[in-house]
Design an enzyme around this catalytic site. Structure first.
Site, PDB file in Angstrom:
ATOM      1  N   LYS A 175      57.857   4.016  16.424  1.00 34.30           N
ATOM      2  CA  LYS A 175      56.447   3.916  15.901  1.00 34.30           C
ATOM      3  C   LYS A 175      55.695   5.026  16.586  1.00 34.30           C
ATOM      4  O   LYS A 175      55.435   5.405  17.076  1.00 34.30           O
ATOM      5  CB  LYS A 175      56.009   2.242  16.280  1.00 34.30           C
ATOM      6  CG  LYS A 175      54.489   1.934  16.630  1.00 34.30           C
ATOM      7  CD  LYS A 175      53.959   1.014  16.592  1.00 34.30           C
ATOM      8  CE  LYS A 175      52.291   0.797  15.909  1.00 34.30           C
ATOM      9  NZ  LYS A 175      51.662  -0.509  17.251  1.00 34.30           N
ATOM     10  N   GLU A 220      39.579  -4.378  19.473  1.00 30.54           N
ATOM     11  CA  GLU A 220      40.691  -4.125  20.862  1.00 30.54           C
ATOM     12  C   GLU A 220      39.527  -3.404  22.022  1.00 30.54           C
ATOM     13  O   GLU A 220      39.343  -2.598  22.251  1.00 30.54           O
ATOM     14  CB  GLU A 220      41.330  -3.319  19.715  1.00 30.54           C
ATOM     15  CG  GLU A 220      42.711  -3.495  20.717  1.00 30.54           C
ATOM     16  CD  GLU A 220      44.223  -2.952  20.271  1.00 30.54           C
ATOM     17  OE1 GLU A 220      45.144  -2.461  20.407  1.00 30.54           O
ATOM     18  OE2 GLU A 220      43.944  -2.321  18.702  1.00 30.54           O
TER      19      GLU A 220
END
Length: 415
Positions: A175, A220
């Protein structure tokens, strides 16, 4: 007083409880103030007692620990995190790839509001203080805002995503999170307080922040440490909202079943859990994510909790976590090299930790997302950022659409 040396003369902090001042964002006296607010609570500050420009988060923790040992504090709210001697901070994503610097600032004056209690902290080289607050000069909205591509055009960025997918399919990494930037320009200097107030009002589930021209509203939480309890909110996997409740409900269900998004999310959660494990006990990692609803997007989210010993401050834990797979990729070093090659931009403080720490080591460090950085040399310009996690199943056009959705909060705040 400002200092670029290791430590200033002995500092004194006095904290007194005050009447509820109401939501904090509108109280910032000038554009060079600091803020960390959510749902009307948090802290704002202004003035500067001492500043450090650390090379890393770990170096910042070392500096902070030494500074705190020399401070004399008197407080009416000894058990309230943030109520007392504290600092705001913002860190670059990767010190090896930017000329920008991280910063930590101890403000002269702080107003806090939390859990039904409010306070005023004043910091200086003596206990002398002035309870009178400076008048607030209201910010004006940006005028005649225009936009231009940053490092890459939309099609060029799609090509970068396609190249990342090719490398992932070839087994070079699992990723990578690719960012893009957008330049916004106003006919007059941009006052970040205008942006902050609108973000705080519309995105109340996010943490809105302002530190040295970096302004945004992040969903976040990299790391919160409060009386030994550690919490990290991990977001990875995103879909744009349509504005229609029925369609959005179907989108949320699809997101929760999406193998591509679940894979991306799993990498991010594992990176946080693995990084915290050496320093924490009693860790709880939920089996499945939930869907976090924001006005512009839906996110897959997981809240990881753990218990940390007193020897680890919030900065020390943030140093262990950054960069997580949610903003870098997996494996970390390969992903970092890949994004540095493909993005064609300097992230500066985008996607780095931003937040605050107090004298007990408690603090909140979000990830600087949904943000922009006002140009130091030309305050009429601000650079906006958005990033997307790329895995084997990623589609370049869909990722560009997602990045545009993530730019909506800042574009709307600019008006």
């Amino acid at each position: 007083m400002s200092s670029t040396g290791p430590y200033p003369p002995r500092l004194y902090a006095r904290t007194v409880e005050i009447e509820d001042p109401g939501p904090l964002a509108p109280l910032l006296p000038g554009p060079d103030a600091f803020a960390w607010v959510r749902r009307g609570e948090g802290m704002i500050g202004w003035g500067e007692v001492v500043r450090s420009k650390p090379a890393s988060v770990a170096e910042a923790e070392e500096w902070w620990t030494g500074l705190v040992s020399q401070v004399v504090s008197v407080s009416d709210l000894n058990q309230t995190p943030g109520a007392g001697f504290m600092a705001f901070g913002s860190f670059v994503f990767d010190p090896a790839t930017t000329a920008a610097r991280s910063t930590m600032v101890v403000p002269r004056t702080v107003i806090g509001r939390r859990n039904g209690r409010s306070w005023l902290t004043q910091i200086g080289t003596s206990f002398g203080h002035d309870d009178a607050l400076p008048p607030v000069v209201q910010p004006v909205p940006p005028r005649s805002v225009s936009y231009a591509d940053g490092g890459l055009t939309g099609p060029q960025w799609e090509a970068a995503v396609a190249e990342a997918v090719r490398r992932i399919s070839a087994g070079e990494l699992e990723k990578v999170v690719l960012a893009r930037d957008l330049l916004a320009r106003s006919s007059e200097p941009i006052d970040p307080r205008w942006i902050l107030a609108r973000l705080a009002e519309r995105y109340e589930r996010c943490w809105s922040y302002l530190v040295d021209g970096l302004v945004g509203a992040t969903p976040e939480m990299l790391l919160r440490r409060e009386n030994g309890l550690v919490t990290s909110r991990v977001l990875a996997g995103t879909i744009q909202r349509s504005g229609d409740n029925t369609r959005d409900l179907a989108s949320a269900a699809a997101l929760a079943r999406s193998s591509k998004d679940l894979e991306e999310h799993e990498y991010a959660v594992a990176s946080v859990a693995d990084a915290l494990a050496p320093y924490c006990s009693g860790m709880n990692v939920p089996d499945a994510p939930y869907v976090l609803e924001l006005p512009n997007v839906l996110h897959l989210a997981t809240d990881v909790t753990a218990v940390a010993g007193p020897e680890r401050t919030s900065l020390g834990l943030a140093a262990a976590l950054h960069p997580s797979a949610a903003v870098c990729g997996t494996p970390t070093e390969t992903a970092r090299e890949t994004l540095a090659e493909l993005e064609h931009l300097d992230r500066e403080r985008y996607a780095g930790p931003v937040g605050w720490i107090d004298a007990q080591g408690d603090g909140e460090w979000g990830i600087a997302l949904r943000c922009g950085i006002v140009d130091e040399t030309d305050p009429r310009q601000i650079r906006l950022f958005a990033g997307c996690g790329v895995v084997a199943g990623s589609d370049p056009q869909s990722e560009l659409t997602e990045s545009n959705a993530k730019l909506v909060p800042m574009r709307d705040a600019l008006g």
